[in-house]
Design a protein around this motif. Structure first.
Motif, PDB file in Angstrom:
ATOM      1  N   VAL A  86     -12.212  17.943 -50.658  1.00 18.74           N
ATOM      2  CA  VAL A  86     -10.795  18.360 -50.694  1.00 18.74           C
ATOM      3  C   VAL A  86      -9.948  17.422 -49.832  1.00 18.74           C
ATOM      4  CG1 VAL A  86     -11.182  20.769 -51.283  1.00 18.74           C
ATOM      5  CG2 VAL A  86     -11.217  20.066 -48.894  1.00 18.74           C
ATOM      6  N   LEU A  87     -10.454  16.247 -49.572  1.00 22.67           N
ATOM      7  CA  LEU A  87      -9.786  15.145 -48.875  1.00 22.67           C
ATOM      8  C   LEU A  87      -9.542  15.359 -47.377  1.00 22.67           C
ATOM      9  CD1 LEU A  87      -7.235  14.002 -51.591  1.00 22.67           C
ATOM     10  CD2 LEU A  87      -9.527  13.125 -51.142  1.00 22.67           C
ATOM     11  N   ILE A  88      -9.585  16.554 -46.866  1.00 19.92           N
ATOM     12  CA  ILE A  88      -9.388  16.755 -45.429  1.00 19.92           C
ATOM     13  C   ILE A  88     -10.622  16.299 -44.637  1.00 19.92           C
ATOM     14  CG2 ILE A  88     -10.236  19.134 -45.283  1.00 19.92           C
ATOM     15  CD1 ILE A  88      -7.886  19.644 -43.349  1.00 19.92           C
ATOM     16  N   GLY A  89     -11.727  16.130 -45.315  1.00 14.04           N
ATOM     17  CA  GLY A  89     -12.968  15.718 -44.672  1.00 14.04           C
ATOM     18  C   GLY A  89     -12.876  14.361 -43.998  1.00 14.04           C
ATOM     19  N   PHE A  90     -12.025  13.498 -44.492  1.00 11.97           N
ATOM     20  CA  PHE A  90     -11.867  12.186 -43.861  1.00 11.97           C
ATOM     21  C   PHE A  90     -11.267  12.336 -42.466  1.00 11.97           C
ATOM     22  CE2 PHE A  90     -11.759  11.300 -48.441  1.00 11.97           C
ATOM     23  CZ  PHE A  90     -12.869  10.476 -48.513  1.00 11.97           C
ATOM     24  N   LEU A  91     -10.335  13.265 -42.327  1.00 11.02           N
ATOM     25  CA  LEU A  91      -9.743  13.538 -41.018  1.00 11.02           C
ATOM     26  C   LEU A  91     -10.761  14.212 -40.090  1.00 11.02           C
ATOM     27  CD1 LEU A  91      -7.321  13.640 -39.086  1.00 11.02           C
ATOM     28  CD2 LEU A  91      -6.699  15.819 -40.146  1.00 11.02           C
ATOM     29  N   THR A  92     -11.482  15.189 -40.606  1.00 14.66           N
ATOM     30  CA  THR A  92     -12.479  15.871 -39.756  1.00 14.66           C
ATOM     31  C   THR A  92     -13.619  14.926 -39.396  1.00 14.66           C
ATOM     32  OG1 THR A  92     -13.618  16.819 -41.679  1.00 14.66           O
ATOM     33  CG2 THR A  92     -11.907  18.175 -40.619  1.00 14.66           C
ATOM     34  N   TRP A  93     -13.940  13.982 -40.273  1.00 14.16           N
ATOM     35  CA  TRP A  93     -14.976  12.993 -39.950  1.00 14.16           C
ATOM     36  C   TRP A  93     -14.519  12.121 -38.777  1.00 14.16           C
ATOM     37  CZ3 TRP A  93     -15.427   7.669 -39.817  1.00 14.16           C
ATOM     38  CH2 TRP A  93     -16.723   7.176 -39.700  1.00 14.16           C
ATOM     39  N   LEU A  94     -13.255  11.697 -38.802  1.00 12.34           N
ATOM     40  CA  LEU A  94     -12.714  10.906 -37.688  1.00 12.34           C
ATOM     41  C   LEU A  94     -12.732  11.708 -36.391  1.00 12.34           C
ATOM     42  CD1 LEU A  94      -9.720   9.036 -39.338  1.00 12.34           C
ATOM     43  CD2 LEU A  94     -11.852   8.039 -38.501  1.00 12.34           C
ATOM     44  N   LEU A  95     -12.409  12.985 -36.470  1.00  9.05           N
ATOM     45  CA  LEU A  95     -12.468  13.851 -35.285  1.00  9.05           C
ATOM     46  C   LEU A  95     -13.911  13.988 -34.785  1.00  9.05           C
ATOM     47  CD1 LEU A  95      -9.916  16.639 -36.280  1.00  9.05           C
ATOM     48  CD2 LEU A  95      -9.616  14.824 -34.565  1.00  9.05           C
ATOM     49  N   ALA A  96     -14.864  14.069 -35.708  1.00  8.78           N
ATOM     50  CA  ALA A  96     -16.270  14.175 -35.319  1.00  8.78           C
ATOM     51  C   ALA A  96     -16.738  12.878 -34.646  1.00  8.78           C
ATOM     52  CB  ALA A  96     -17.133  14.491 -36.542  1.00  8.78           C
ATOM     53  N   VAL A  97     -16.289  11.739 -35.150  1.00 10.83           N
ATOM     54  CA  VAL A  97     -16.626  10.455 -34.524  1.00 10.83           C
ATOM     55  C   VAL A  97     -16.045  10.399 -33.111  1.00 10.83           C
ATOM     56  CG1 VAL A  97     -16.197   7.956 -34.592  1.00 10.83           C
ATOM     57  CG2 VAL A  97     -16.931   9.159 -36.662  1.00 10.83           C
ATOM     58  N   LEU A  98     -14.796  10.794 -32.973  1.00  9.49           N
ATOM     59  CA  LEU A  98     -14.155  10.819 -31.655  1.00  9.49           C
ATOM     60  C   LEU A  98     -14.906  11.756 -30.706  1.00  9.49           C
ATOM     61  CD1 LEU A  98     -11.752   9.877 -29.933  1.00  9.49           C
ATOM     62  CD2 LEU A  98     -10.477  11.851 -30.802  1.00  9.49           C
ATOM     63  N   TRP A  99     -15.301  12.931 -31.191  1.00 10.19           N
ATOM     64  CA  TRP A  99     -16.075  13.888 -30.410  1.00 10.19           C
ATOM     65  C   TRP A  99     -17.375  13.239 -29.921  1.00 10.19           C
ATOM     66  CZ3 TRP A  99     -20.968  15.633 -31.898  1.00 10.19           C
ATOM     67  CH2 TRP A  99     -21.509  16.645 -31.118  1.00 10.19           C
ATOM     68  N   LEU A 100     -18.079  12.553 -30.820  1.00  6.83           N
ATOM     69  CA  LEU A 100     -19.351  11.930 -30.467  1.00  6.83           C
ATOM     70  C   LEU A 100     -19.161  10.838 -29.421  1.00  6.83           C
ATOM     71  CD1 LEU A 100     -22.405  11.642 -30.984  1.00  6.83           C
ATOM     72  CD2 LEU A 100     -21.834   9.997 -32.777  1.00  6.83           C
ATOM     73  N   VAL A 101     -18.164  10.001 -29.597  1.00  8.33           N
ATOM     74  CA  VAL A 101     -17.916   8.913 -28.646  1.00  8.33           C
ATOM     75  C   VAL A 101     -17.591   9.478 -27.266  1.00  8.33           C
ATOM     76  CG1 VAL A 101     -16.354   7.011 -28.068  1.00  8.33           C
ATOM     77  CG2 VAL A 101     -17.252   7.229 -30.409  1.00  8.33           C
ATOM     78  N   ILE A 102     -16.698  10.444 -27.203  1.00  8.02           N
ATOM     79  CA  ILE A 102     -16.332  11.027 -25.907  1.00  8.02           C
ATOM     80  C   ILE A 102     -17.536  11.667 -25.244  1.00  8.02           C
ATOM     81  CG2 ILE A 102     -14.996  12.879 -24.799  1.00  8.02           C
ATOM     82  CD1 ILE A 102     -12.772  12.273 -26.854  1.00  8.02           C
ATOM     83  N   ARG A 103     -18.312  12.402 -26.008  1.00  7.40           N
ATOM     84  CA  ARG A 103     -19.491  13.089 -25.454  1.00  7.40           C
ATOM     85  C   ARG A 103     -20.505  12.073 -24.914  1.00  7.40           C
ATOM     86  NH1 ARG A 103     -21.234  18.704 -26.057  1.00  7.40           N
ATOM     87  NH2 ARG A 103     -23.484  18.718 -26.271  1.00  7.40           N
ATOM     88  N   CYS A 104     -20.741  11.013 -25.648  1.00 11.41           N
ATOM     89  CA  CYS A 104     -21.704   9.999 -25.201  1.00 11.41           C
ATOM     90  C   CYS A 104     -21.190   9.239 -23.977  1.00 11.41           C
ATOM     91  CB  CYS A 104     -22.037   9.037 -26.339  1.00 11.41           C
ATOM     92  SG  CYS A 104     -23.089   9.761 -27.611  1.00 11.41           S
ATOM     93  N   VAL A 105     -19.926   8.875 -23.966  1.00 11.81           N
ATOM     94  CA  VAL A 105     -19.364   8.149 -22.823  1.00 11.81           C
ATOM     95  C   VAL A 105     -19.424   9.015 -21.563  1.00 11.81           C
ATOM     96  CG1 VAL A 105     -17.223   7.195 -21.858  1.00 11.81           C
ATOM     97  CG2 VAL A 105     -17.950   6.575 -24.172  1.00 11.81           C
TER      98      VAL A 105
END
Length: 125
Positions: A86-105
């Motif tokens: 439903v196209l919103i997944g691209f935005l949530t995927w970017l949020l998930a990437v940001l979540w992962l980067v912040i958590r790892c850092v």
């Protein structure tokens, strides 16, 4: 959480250095999973499962944090994959990437301080 006994259990003993190379490698594998489609993250979580319980409590907390990061990430990225229909997944995927980067850092920073992650059980950062 200002209990001195709790904080002592989750910090390195003075004058005693613990090798943190392996958990740093696992954090790096998680970050590389962003471009490898999660394959390196899978290798990293296997390493975290194998090596947990073999170090001081603060280091074990990092392995627990990494294992939780993997499984929560599977959920977040899986939901994002479904939502791409439903196209919103691209935005949530970017949020998930940001979540992962912040958590790892944040995890790497605490690891370099020889301290446990701030909150191992959180679903956010």
């Amino acid at each position: 959480m200002n209990d001195p006994a709790h904080s002592d259990r989750h910090a390195a003993e003075p004058g005693k250095r613990t090798d943190t190379t392996l958990p740093i490698v696992v954090y790096a594998l998680f970050l590389a999973g962003i471009v490898s489609g999660g394959l390196t993250a899978l290798v990293g979580v296997v390493m975290a499962y194998v090596y947990r319980g073999e170090g001081p409590a603060w280091l074990d907390d990092h392995y627990r944090f990494l294992i939780r990061t993997f499984w929560i990430g599977v959920l977040y990225f899986g939901v994002s994959g479904v939502l791409t229909l439903v196209l919103i997944g691209f935005l949530t995927w970017l949020l998930a990437v940001l979540w992962l980067v912040i958590r790892c850092v944040k995890g790497i920073k605490r690891l370099q301080e020889h301290r446990a992650p701030d909150d191992v059980t959180t679903w956010l950062f």
